[in-house]
Motif scaffolding. Structure first.
Motif, PDB file in Angstrom:
ATOM      1  N   GLY A  18     -22.370  15.627  23.817  1.00  0.00           N
ATOM      2  CA  GLY A  18     -21.091  15.906  23.145  1.00  0.00           C
ATOM      3  C   GLY A  18     -20.984  17.252  22.462  1.00  0.00           C
ATOM      4  O   GLY A  18     -19.950  17.552  21.865  1.00  0.00           O
ATOM      5  N   THR A  19     -22.019  18.081  22.538  1.00  0.00           N
ATOM      6  CA  THR A  19     -21.957  19.328  21.767  1.00  0.00           C
ATOM      7  C   THR A  19     -21.498  20.541  22.578  1.00  0.00           C
ATOM      8  O   THR A  19     -21.464  21.645  22.074  1.00  0.00           O
ATOM      9  CB  THR A  19     -23.325  19.663  21.118  1.00  0.00           C
ATOM     10  N   ARG A  20     -21.183  20.326  23.831  1.00  0.00           N
ATOM     11  CA  ARG A  20     -20.616  21.450  24.612  1.00  0.00           C
ATOM     12  C   ARG A  20     -19.834  20.917  25.809  1.00  0.00           C
ATOM     13  O   ARG A  20     -19.878  19.712  26.126  1.00  0.00           O
ATOM     14  CB  ARG A  20     -21.717  22.395  25.075  1.00  0.00           C
ATOM     15  N   GLY A  21     -19.103  21.835  26.435  1.00  0.00           N
ATOM     16  CA  GLY A  21     -18.405  21.505  27.679  1.00  0.00           C
ATOM     17  C   GLY A  21     -17.391  20.381  27.528  1.00  0.00           C
ATOM     18  O   GLY A  21     -16.702  20.258  26.507  1.00  0.00           O
ATOM     19  N   ILE A  22     -17.319  19.549  28.545  1.00  0.00           N
ATOM     20  CA  ILE A  22     -16.343  18.454  28.569  1.00  0.00           C
ATOM     21  C   ILE A  22     -16.588  17.488  27.411  1.00  0.00           C
ATOM     22  O   ILE A  22     -15.652  17.027  26.754  1.00  0.00           O
ATOM     23  CB  ILE A  22     -16.432  17.713  29.933  1.00  0.00           C
ATOM     24  N   GLY A  23     -17.867  17.205  27.125  1.00  0.00           N
ATOM     25  CA  GLY A  23     -18.202  16.262  26.045  1.00  0.00           C
ATOM     26  C   GLY A  23     -17.695  16.740  24.692  1.00  0.00           C
ATOM     27  O   GLY A  23     -17.199  15.937  23.890  1.00  0.00           O
ATOM     28  N   LEU A  24     -17.799  18.036  24.448  1.00  0.00           N
ATOM     29  CA  LEU A  24     -17.329  18.589  23.168  1.00  0.00           C
ATOM     30  C   LEU A  24     -15.807  18.450  23.058  1.00  0.00           C
ATOM     31  O   LEU A  24     -15.287  18.090  21.999  1.00  0.00           O
ATOM     32  CB  LEU A  24     -17.756  20.052  23.040  1.00  0.00           C
ATOM     33  N   SER A  25     -15.106  18.711  24.140  1.00  0.00           N
ATOM     34  CA  SER A  25     -13.640  18.557  24.098  1.00  0.00           C
ATOM     35  C   SER A  25     -13.261  17.096  23.868  1.00  0.00           C
ATOM     36  O   SER A  25     -12.302  16.808  23.142  1.00  0.00           O
ATOM     37  CB  SER A  25     -13.009  19.038  25.411  1.00  0.00           C
ATOM     38  N   ILE A  26     -13.998  16.189  24.493  1.00  0.00           N
ATOM     39  CA  ILE A  26     -13.718  14.758  24.272  1.00  0.00           C
ATOM     40  C   ILE A  26     -13.975  14.409  22.800  1.00  0.00           C
ATOM     41  O   ILE A  26     -13.214  13.669  22.183  1.00  0.00           O
ATOM     42  CB  ILE A  26     -14.562  13.874  25.226  1.00  0.00           C
ATOM     43  N   ALA A  27     -15.032  14.985  22.226  1.00  0.00           N
ATOM     44  CA  ALA A  27     -15.331  14.742  20.807  1.00  0.00           C
ATOM     45  C   ALA A  27     -14.171  15.234  19.940  1.00  0.00           C
ATOM     46  O   ALA A  27     -13.749  14.542  19.004  1.00  0.00           O
ATOM     47  CB  ALA A  27     -16.629  15.438  20.418  1.00  0.00           C
ATOM     48  N   HIS A  28     -13.631  16.403  20.262  1.00  0.00           N
ATOM     49  CA  HIS A  28     -12.487  16.919  19.493  1.00  0.00           C
ATOM     50  C   HIS A  28     -11.273  15.999  19.643  1.00  0.00           C
ATOM     51  O   HIS A  28     -10.570  15.725  18.663  1.00  0.00           O
ATOM     52  CB  HIS A  28     -12.135  18.338  19.939  1.00  0.00           C
ATOM     53  N   ALA A  29     -11.026  15.532  20.859  1.00  0.00           N
ATOM     54  CA  ALA A  29      -9.865  14.656  21.079  1.00  0.00           C
ATOM     55  C   ALA A  29     -10.006  13.356  20.283  1.00  0.00           C
ATOM     56  O   ALA A  29      -9.070  12.924  19.599  1.00  0.00           O
ATOM     57  CB  ALA A  29      -9.712  14.349  22.569  1.00  0.00           C
ATOM     58  N   LEU A  30     -11.191  12.747  20.356  1.00  0.00           N
ATOM     59  CA  LEU A  30     -11.397  11.473  19.654  1.00  0.00           C
ATOM     60  C   LEU A  30     -11.425  11.681  18.141  1.00  0.00           C
ATOM     61  O   LEU A  30     -10.921  10.860  17.384  1.00  0.00           O
ATOM     62  CB  LEU A  30     -12.696  10.806  20.137  1.00  0.00           C
ATOM     63  N   GLY A  31     -12.002  12.814  17.698  1.00  0.00           N
ATOM     64  CA  GLY A  31     -12.024  13.122  16.268  1.00  0.00           C
ATOM     65  C   GLY A  31     -10.608  13.306  15.733  1.00  0.00           C
ATOM     66  O   GLY A  31     -10.240  12.757  14.693  1.00  0.00           O
ATOM     67  N   GLU A  32      -9.796  14.057  16.473  1.00  0.00           N
ATOM     68  CA  GLU A  32      -8.411  14.292  16.042  1.00  0.00           C
ATOM     69  C   GLU A  32      -7.620  12.983  16.005  1.00  0.00           C
ATOM     70  O   GLU A  32      -6.716  12.816  15.186  1.00  0.00           O
ATOM     71  CB  GLU A  32      -7.748  15.281  17.004  1.00  0.00           C
ATOM     72  N   ALA A  33      -7.988  12.054  16.885  1.00  0.00           N
ATOM     73  CA  ALA A  33      -7.290  10.763  16.927  1.00  0.00           C
ATOM     74  C   ALA A  33      -7.863   9.777  15.915  1.00  0.00           C
ATOM     75  O   ALA A  33      -7.437   8.619  15.874  1.00  0.00           O
ATOM     76  CB  ALA A  33      -7.364  10.188  18.338  1.00  0.00           C
ATOM     77  N   GLY A  34      -8.853  10.224  15.103  1.00  0.00           N
ATOM     78  CA  GLY A  34      -9.295   9.398  13.974  1.00  0.00           C
ATOM     79  C   GLY A  34     -10.656   8.756  14.093  1.00  0.00           C
ATOM     80  O   GLY A  34     -11.091   8.039  13.176  1.00  0.00           O
ATOM     81  N   ALA A  35     -11.374   8.996  15.198  1.00  0.00           N
ATOM     82  CA  ALA A  35     -12.676   8.333  15.372  1.00  0.00           C
ATOM     83  C   ALA A  35     -13.766   9.005  14.534  1.00  0.00           C
ATOM     84  O   ALA A  35     -13.677  10.181  14.200  1.00  0.00           O
ATOM     85  CB  ALA A  35     -13.079   8.368  16.853  1.00  0.00           C
ATOM     86  N   LYS A  36     -14.790   8.219  14.197  1.00  0.00           N
ATOM     87  CA  LYS A  36     -16.016   8.766  13.612  1.00  0.00           C
ATOM     88  C   LYS A  36     -16.972   9.020  14.777  1.00  0.00           C
ATOM     89  O   LYS A  36     -17.174   8.124  15.605  1.00  0.00           O
ATOM     90  CB  LYS A  36     -16.629   7.778  12.622  1.00  0.00           C
ATOM     91  N   LEU A  37     -17.544  10.201  14.803  1.00  0.00           N
ATOM     92  CA  LEU A  37     -18.272  10.635  15.998  1.00  0.00           C
ATOM     93  C   LEU A  37     -19.786  10.597  15.816  1.00  0.00           C
ATOM     94  O   LEU A  37     -20.297  10.990  14.764  1.00  0.00           O
ATOM     95  CB  LEU A  37     -17.870  12.071  16.341  1.00  0.00           C
ATOM     96  N   VAL A  38     -20.470  10.147  16.856  1.00  0.00           N
ATOM     97  CA  VAL A  38     -21.922  10.303  16.943  1.00  0.00           C
ATOM     98  C   VAL A  38     -22.195  11.001  18.269  1.00  0.00           C
ATOM     99  O   VAL A  38     -21.745  10.540  19.323  1.00  0.00           O
ATOM    100  CB  VAL A  38     -22.665   8.949  16.916  1.00  0.00           C
TER     101      VAL A  38
END
Ligand code: NDP
Length: 254
Positions: A18-38
């Motif tokens: 999740g720290t780069r590429g597609i995974g990082l963008s998914i992390a941003h999308a889920l974070g913006e939508a309110g998720a807590k990320l690991v």
């Protein structure tokens, strides 16, 4: 009402790679939508973790190499210890190694299958029990158009086979655990601009073929995959399971 369906407030989302590429963008999308990320990666060499912290998302990092068979279970245990549950699992980590069939060595083959297939299987196996206990969960696997068609010009039999396995794993899990209120889907991206597709000089001539084979005549940006991921990880897709959602600028329509 409809926009709210894309919210995942308070949900615990675990993203591999999740720290780069597609995974990082998914992390941003889920974070913006309110998720807590690991997030779990080997390193944070591209500073993705910092960008998520800057955006003020609740984010934690578990360092681990998915080639190590014990890491999937340890990652789930870490998430359960920290948050008590795992609502969303995104199996994004993956590698691509091209090569002619006759020269393709066993180390390459093992690493492709270990990361792209076995680690996804292990992550799913480890998350199923807690999701069953919770009475709900969502799994998203990142497959590829390479699991659907044999794309050219690069020789990549092993990668293609690994992504086809991810698609079938997705369908099997969706069918087996629908009764437990666990949805399992995949995204099959076309070519996306990331480190994975940052070609060395000798392969740069592949780019025009990739673009010409894509009706939209360009590669995707990572956020264009992430918005599809948000759909599949959120209640917006509450009746979608076992789906391999193709996001490829039309590549597989030809
Ligand atoms: P990147 O190469 O940018 O990122 C790959 C990610 O996987 C990194 O976060 C990397 O972590 C992680 N990873 C690789 N090996 C390991 C390992 N042994 N242990 C833990 N983490 C590991 O690629 P993309 O963002 O492009 O790819 C993401 C997914 O999308 C992959 O599954 C890929 O196959 C798929 N995909 C990509 C396409 C594209 O055109 N880019 C097209 C279709 C599918 P670390 O930083 O620690 O190395």
């Amino acid at each position: 009402m409809f926009l709210e369906k894309f919210r995942v407030d308070g949900k615990i989302a675990l993203i591999t790679g999740g720290t780069r590429g597609i995974g990082l963008s998914i992390a941003h999308a889920l974070g913006e939508a309110g998720a807590k990320l690991v997030l779990t990666n080997r390193t944070d060499q591209f500073g993705g973790l910092e960008s998520l912290k800057k955006a003020k998302y609740d984010v934690s990092f578990f360092e681990g190499d998915l080639l190590d068979k014990s890491i999937p279970q340890k990652t789930i245990d870490y998430t359960l210890e920290k948050h008590g549950r795992v609502d969303i699992l995104v199996n994004n980590a993956g590698i691509a190694k091209h090569g002619e069939m006759e020269d393709y060595n066993d180390d390459f083959l093992d690493s492709i299958m270990n990361i792209n297939v076995d680690a996804v299987f292990r992550m799913c196996r480890s998350v199923i029990t807690p999701m069953k206990k919770q009475g709900e969960g969502t799994i998203l696997n990142i497959g590829s158009i390479s699991g659907l068609v044999s794309n050219i010009p690069q020789p990549q039999v092993a990668y293609n086979a690994s992504k086809a396995a991810v698609h079938m794993m997705t369908k099997s899990l969706a069918s087996d655990f629908a009764n437990n209120n666990i949805r399992v889907n995949a995204i099959a991206p076309g070519y996306v601009r990331t480190e994975m597709t940052n070609l060395p000089k000798e392969h740069e001539h592949w780019y025009p073929t990739w673009n010409k084979s894509t009706p939209m005549n360009r590669m995707a940006e990572t956020h264009e995959i992430a918005s599809a991921a948000l759909f599949l990880c959120s209640p917006a897709s509450s009746y979608v399971t076992g789906e391999v959602l193709v996001v490829d600028g039309g590549y597989t329509s030809r």
